[in-house]
Structure formats: C-alpha cells, structure tokens
Design an enzyme around this catalytic site. Structure first.
Site, mmCIF file in Angstrom:
data_model
loop_
_atom_site.group_PDB
_atom_site.id
_atom_site.type_symbol
_atom_site.label_atom_id
_atom_site.label_comp_id
_atom_site.label_asym_id
_atom_site.label_seq_id
_atom_site.Cartn_x
_atom_site.Cartn_y
_atom_site.Cartn_z
ATOM 1 N N HIS A 73 0.827 -1.212 0.000
ATOM 2 C CA HIS A 73 0.000 0.000 0.000
ATOM 3 C C HIS A 73 0.863 1.265 0.000
ATOM 4 C CE1 HIS A 73 0.375 -0.815 4.445
ATOM 5 N NE2 HIS A 73 0.478 0.486 4.529
ATOM 6 N N HIS A 115 3.864 7.050 3.753
ATOM 7 C CA HIS A 115 4.814 5.925 3.645
ATOM 8 C C HIS A 115 4.385 4.979 2.528
ATOM 9 C CE1 HIS A 115 1.870 4.190 6.613
ATOM 10 N NE2 HIS A 115 2.098 3.068 5.967
ATOM 11 N N GLU A 138 7.507 0.970 5.221
ATOM 12 C CA GLU A 138 6.914 -0.073 6.072
ATOM 13 C C GLU A 138 7.122 -1.407 5.383
ATOM 14 O OE1 GLU A 138 2.688 0.336 6.592
ATOM 15 O OE2 GLU A 138 2.544 -1.357 7.952
HETATM 16 C C1 LIG Z 1 -2.019 0.146 11.565
HETATM 17 C C2 LIG Z 1 -0.653 0.099 11.025
HETATM 18 C C3 LIG Z 1 -0.625 0.699 9.648
HETATM 19 C C4 LIG Z 1 -0.340 -0.422 8.644
HETATM 20 O O1 LIG Z 1 -0.153 -0.132 7.459
HETATM 21 O O2 LIG Z 1 -0.372 -1.607 9.080
HETATM 22 C C5 LIG Z 1 0.405 1.792 9.531
HETATM 23 O O3 LIG Z 1 0.962 2.071 8.493
HETATM 24 S S1 LIG Z 1 0.745 2.682 10.988
HETATM 25 C C6 LIG Z 1 1.503 4.195 10.339
HETATM 26 C C7 LIG Z 1 1.879 5.116 11.464
HETATM 27 N N1 LIG Z 1 3.039 4.613 12.157
HETATM 28 C C8 LIG Z 1 4.270 5.023 11.827
HETATM 29 O O4 LIG Z 1 4.476 5.843 10.954
HETATM 30 C C9 LIG Z 1 5.403 4.393 12.615
HETATM 31 C C10 LIG Z 1 6.763 4.819 12.092
HETATM 32 N N2 LIG Z 1 6.892 6.259 12.125
HETATM 33 C C11 LIG Z 1 7.605 6.887 13.126
HETATM 34 O O5 LIG Z 1 8.165 6.274 14.023
HETATM 35 C C12 LIG Z 1 7.671 8.397 13.046
HETATM 36 O O6 LIG Z 1 6.624 8.854 12.204
HETATM 37 C C13 LIG Z 1 9.019 8.924 12.464
HETATM 38 C C14 LIG Z 1 10.151 8.530 13.412
HETATM 39 C C15 LIG Z 1 9.280 8.388 11.069
HETATM 40 C C16 LIG Z 1 8.937 10.435 12.382
HETATM 41 O O7 LIG Z 1 8.424 10.888 13.590
HETATM 42 P P1 LIG Z 1 8.410 12.468 13.889
HETATM 43 O O8 LIG Z 1 7.869 13.209 12.705
HETATM 44 O O9 LIG Z 1 7.740 12.717 15.192
HETATM 45 O O10 LIG Z 1 9.947 12.693 14.100
HETATM 46 P P2 LIG Z 1 10.877 13.800 13.574
HETATM 47 O O11 LIG Z 1 10.185 15.110 13.531
HETATM 48 O O12 LIG Z 1 12.138 13.667 14.373
HETATM 49 O O13 LIG Z 1 11.205 13.346 12.062
HETATM 50 C C17 LIG Z 1 12.525 13.018 11.710
HETATM 51 C C18 LIG Z 1 12.704 13.495 10.291
HETATM 52 O O14 LIG Z 1 11.923 12.636 9.434
HETATM 53 C C19 LIG Z 1 11.003 13.442 8.709
HETATM 54 N N3 LIG Z 1 9.787 12.654 8.565
HETATM 55 C C20 LIG Z 1 8.872 12.388 9.512
HETATM 56 N N4 LIG Z 1 7.881 11.604 9.013
HETATM 57 C C21 LIG Z 1 8.208 11.400 7.721
HETATM 58 C C22 LIG Z 1 7.599 10.685 6.650
HETATM 59 N N5 LIG Z 1 6.421 10.032 6.840
HETATM 60 N N6 LIG Z 1 8.190 10.666 5.445
HETATM 61 C C23 LIG Z 1 9.360 11.317 5.252
HETATM 62 N N7 LIG Z 1 10.020 12.026 6.212
HETATM 63 C C24 LIG Z 1 9.426 12.057 7.430
HETATM 64 C C25 LIG Z 1 10.799 14.709 9.502
HETATM 65 O O15 LIG Z 1 10.384 15.746 8.662
HETATM 66 C C26 LIG Z 1 12.201 14.910 10.035
HETATM 67 O O16 LIG Z 1 12.985 15.434 9.004
HETATM 68 P P3 LIG Z 1 13.899 16.726 9.276
HETATM 69 O O17 LIG Z 1 14.521 17.031 7.948
HETATM 70 O O18 LIG Z 1 14.886 16.276 10.352
HETATM 71 O O19 LIG Z 1 12.950 17.785 9.780
HETATM 72 CO CO CO Z 2 0.886 1.358 6.492
#
Ligand SMILES: CC[C@H](C(=O)O)C(=O)SCCNC(=O)CCNC(=O)[C@H](O)C(C)(C)COP(=O)(O)OP(=O)(O)OC[C@H]1O[C@@H](n2cnc3c(N)ncnc32)[C@H](O)[C@@H]1OP(=O)(O)O
Ligand code: CO
Length: 134
Positions: free
Chosen positions: A7, A79, A130
């Site tokens: 997805h 993602h 993912e």
């Molecule tokens: C029910 C489950 C379902 C499934 O399909 O089965 C799902 O998909 S659940 C989906 C939701 N869960 C997750 O996304 C878990 C993994 N994600 C994480 O742990 C966080 O989202 C993380 C660590 C990727 C980012 O968290 P956060 O934004 O709070 O942290 P930062 O601000 O420190 O981000 C670091 C850096 O990454 C950039 N960032 C954040 N999210 C994304 C993204 N989705 N795509 C690309 N880049 C991303 C953020 O802008 C920061 O960049 P920087 O240049 O340092 O500002």
């Molecule tokens: Co997902």
C-alpha cells in the site's frame, strides 16, 4: 527481498472527507475506518486493482503521525509498504546494513493482522518504508 507494493499511505487532516472524496469523486472502493490504537492511527483502506491506498489520521495523544500533519496541515504522502516473506530476516539484514529499524525493532501486528516494521525515512531517500510480512 522486498516484493509487491502492499500500500501507499496518505496522512489526512479529515479522514471522513478524504474517504468520501476517494469514494464519490474518484469512484474508488473505500473501506470503513479502522482504529489501530497500538499504532496511534485510524486507517481507511482503498482497494485498487493492483495495490491499496491507506488513509491515515492520528488516534490518541502521542500518534507517530501528529508531527507529520503539523508540518503538512493539508496532508501528504506518508509511507510506502513493501511485502516481505520473512520480516525477521529482512530486519536483521537491514540492520546489518546500518539501516535504522524504528520502535524497539520488534514487529507489531499491522492493519492486516500481519507483522510490520518501519525503516527511518532519512535512511531511504526521505521515504518512510513499512515492511509487512505476508
Ligand atoms: C495500523 C498500522 C498501519 C499499517 O499499514 O499496518 C500503519 O501504516 S501505521 C503508520 C503510522 N506509524 C508510523 O508511521 C510508525 C513509524 N513512524 C515513526 O516512528 C515516526 O513517524 C518517524 C520517526 C518516522 C517520524 O516521527 P516524527 O515526525 O515525530 O519525528 P521527527 O520530527 O524527528 O522526524 C525526523 C525526520 O523525518 C522526517 N519525517 C517524519 N515523518 C516522515 C515521513 N512520513 N516521510 C518522510 N520524512 C518524514 C521529519 O520531517 C524529520 O525530518 P527533518 O529534515 O529532520 O525535519
Ligand atoms: Co501502512
């Protein structure tokens, strides 16, 4: 190692409005909202002939996508999910390459009842990946 695209996920500020748009404006087959408290999101899946779209909205106070929506208030691509045969073997291989596996590194059960893991976007060209074991 990675197989089919399972997805593409889009974080949305209004889940009902986004689901209605996919159903009514885009004529897609849209599922019902599913709360996934273990992941801090509510999801809606849209079935396409060759893959799925996953609409995501924060659920609860410390949703992992809250920061993303603050930075992208109109929503955005969040993602991609690739399928793997063996998520533990995939995880161990990726860790051996230096890639960061998010969380405690142990798979969680995702929206399809299958084990999932996430890889840090900064390690993969700015794309949050993912992996789902199928
Ligand atoms: C029910 C489950 C379902 C499934 O399909 O089965 C799902 O998909 S659940 C989906 C939701 N869960 C997750 O996304 C878990 C993994 N994600 C994480 O742990 C966080 O989202 C993380 C660590 C990727 C980012 O968290 P956060 O934004 O709070 O942290 P930062 O601000 O420190 O981000 C670091 C850096 O990454 C950039 N960032 C954040 N999210 C994304 C993204 N989705 N795509 C690309 N880049 C991303 C953020 O802008 C920061 O960049 P920087 O240049 O340092 O500002
Ligand atoms: Co997902």
């Amino acid at each position: 190692m990675i197989g089919r695209l399972n997805h593409v996920a889009i974080a949305v500020p209004d889940l009902d409005a986004a689901a209605a748009q996919y159903r009514d404006t885009l004529g897609a087959q849209v599922g019902a909202p599913q709360d996934e408290p273990d992941h801090g999101v509510t999801v809606v899946f849209i079935e396409l002939p060759n893959t799925k779209i996953e609409l995501l909205h924060p659920l609860g106070v410390d949703s992992p996508i809250a920061g993303f929506l603050e930075k992208n208030p109109a929503g955005g691509m969040h993602h991609v999910c690739y399928e793997v045969d063996d998520i533990i073997a995939a995880r161990d291989h990726l860790k051996s390459t230096g890639a960061r596996v998010l969380g405690d590194g142990e798979p969680k059960i995702g929206a399809h009842g299958k084990p999932v893991l996430f890889l840090h976007p900064k390690d993969f060209n700015g794309c949050l990946i993912e992996l789902e074991q199928v």
